[in-house]
Design an enzyme around this catalytic site. Sequence first.
Site, short mmCIF file in Angstrom:
data_model
loop_
_atom_site.label_atom_id
_atom_site.label_comp_id
_atom_site.label_asym_id
_atom_site.label_seq_id
_atom_site.Cartn_x
_atom_site.Cartn_y
_atom_site.Cartn_z
N MET A 115 0.83 -1.22 0.00
CA MET A 115 0.00 0.00 0.00
C MET A 115 0.87 1.27 0.00
O MET A 115 0.66 2.17 -0.81
CB MET A 115 -0.92 -0.03 1.23
CG MET A 115 -1.90 1.11 1.29
SD MET A 115 -3.30 0.79 2.39
CE MET A 115 -2.54 0.71 4.00
N ALA A 153 7.06 -5.41 4.66
CA ALA A 153 6.79 -5.74 6.06
C ALA A 153 5.78 -6.86 6.15
O ALA A 153 5.03 -7.11 5.21
CB ALA A 153 6.24 -4.50 6.79
N TYR A 154 5.80 -7.51 7.30
CA TYR A 154 4.72 -8.43 7.68
C TYR A 154 3.73 -7.57 8.45
O TYR A 154 4.06 -7.05 9.52
CB TYR A 154 5.29 -9.55 8.56
CG TYR A 154 4.27 -10.55 9.03
CD1 TYR A 154 4.24 -11.83 8.47
CD2 TYR A 154 3.34 -10.24 10.01
CE1 TYR A 154 3.30 -12.77 8.90
CE2 TYR A 154 2.40 -11.16 10.43
CZ TYR A 154 2.40 -12.43 9.88
OH TYR A 154 1.47 -13.35 10.29
N TYR A 210 3.34 -8.18 16.64
CA TYR A 210 3.64 -7.28 15.51
C TYR A 210 4.43 -6.07 16.00
O TYR A 210 5.46 -5.70 15.43
CB TYR A 210 2.33 -6.84 14.85
CG TYR A 210 2.46 -5.69 13.88
CD1 TYR A 210 3.01 -5.88 12.61
CD2 TYR A 210 2.04 -4.39 14.23
CE1 TYR A 210 3.14 -4.81 11.72
CE2 TYR A 210 2.16 -3.34 13.35
CZ TYR A 210 2.71 -3.55 12.10
OH TYR A 210 2.83 -2.50 11.22
N LYS A 213 8.25 -4.93 14.99
CA LYS A 213 8.56 -3.63 14.37
C LYS A 213 9.60 -2.87 15.22
O LYS A 213 10.45 -2.17 14.68
CB LYS A 213 7.29 -2.80 14.21
CG LYS A 213 6.28 -3.34 13.20
CD LYS A 213 6.82 -3.39 11.79
CE LYS A 213 7.07 -2.04 11.18
NZ LYS A 213 7.57 -2.16 9.78
#
Length: 288
Positions: free
Chosen positions: A11, A60-61, A125, A129
């Site tokens: 995105m 990224a995941y 998550y 990060k």
Amino acid sequence: MSWLITGAGGMVGRDLRDALAERGETFVALSRSDLDITDARIVDKVVRDVRPGVIVNCAAYTKVDAAENDERIANAINASAVEFLADAANAVDALLVQLSTDFVFDGAAREPYDVNAPTAPLSAYGRSKLLGEHAATHAKRSLILRTSWLFGAHGPNFVKAIRNQIGKGTNPLRVVNDQRGRPTYTPHLAEAVVRVVNGGATGVVHYADGPECTWFDFAREIVAQLGVGIDVRPVTTDEFPRPARRPAYSVLSTERYERITGVTPASWQEGLREYLTTSGTPHSPPRL
Ligand SMILES: NC(=O)c1ccc[n+]([C@@H]2O[C@H](COP(=O)([O-])OP(=O)(O)OC[C@H]3O[C@@H](n4cnc5c(N)ncnc54)[C@H](OP(=O)(O)O)[C@@H]3O)[C@@H](O)[C@H]2O)c1
């Protein structure tokens, strides 16, 4: 200066590509099928071949709930692979830009999170990060750009989810009203990335659109802009349990961004207007 975008099919990656093209910048944009950032050998080879001045890692995941059961994979993509990018950046003396998230904070604050505020992620998550932020600092020159609540044309997001609910005939919509943050339109974020990099900044920078709101406020604005007669009702996070915990308050302070660029963050309501006029029919019914 030339740019290398990794995760260019996502995105943010796609909007960053557009922002660079519009400004006539030189760039190479590689999606996952072109460059898997978890392969250290290929990362090194590609970066040495391209010799960019700046690498923006948009890969990224990002499946926040799935990461609870998949922390190893999340860490491999969001952290270990960032080490590979940092090493490769050092090999060609490039700036490494790592995108990060408001989910590195625990949400216990009551005023906007400054770039130096202590981090304490609540989810797998968020932890992955944060590890990625540490990994990025292994580059001799790094910029960690934290952002929040993204929506844009090229990925799943809250606006799409609300439109889908409306398309399915859900009325009223029940939306959580006890999580506060700053929604951000991805073309605005892409502009901000270009501005901050061209401004020569390193370290941690926050970019998010303004003003702050809750998901309930955001949903009400979506419904208002769509002009549909849907009732939106506030609910609590406890009424909608999810596998990953979210921070109750994750408003990012964009003071440093404003100091560096001299620009006030854009309005997410304006972004929403653009998004709704450019991304298809307002509330199309579900395909059968
Ligand atoms: N979305 C949000 O609300 C939000 C909020 C704050 C911060 N962020 C951060 O913003 C950044 C961009 O997010 P986004 O919303 O654009 O995510 P996205 O749409 O999920 O894009 C991530 C891209 O990375 C690719 N990717 C995954 N694993 C890869 C690998 N091993 N090698 C290369 N590419 C890989 C994905 O490809 P596949 O689709 O093929 O897996 C996808 O195209 C991320 O760092 C994210 O943590 C996002």
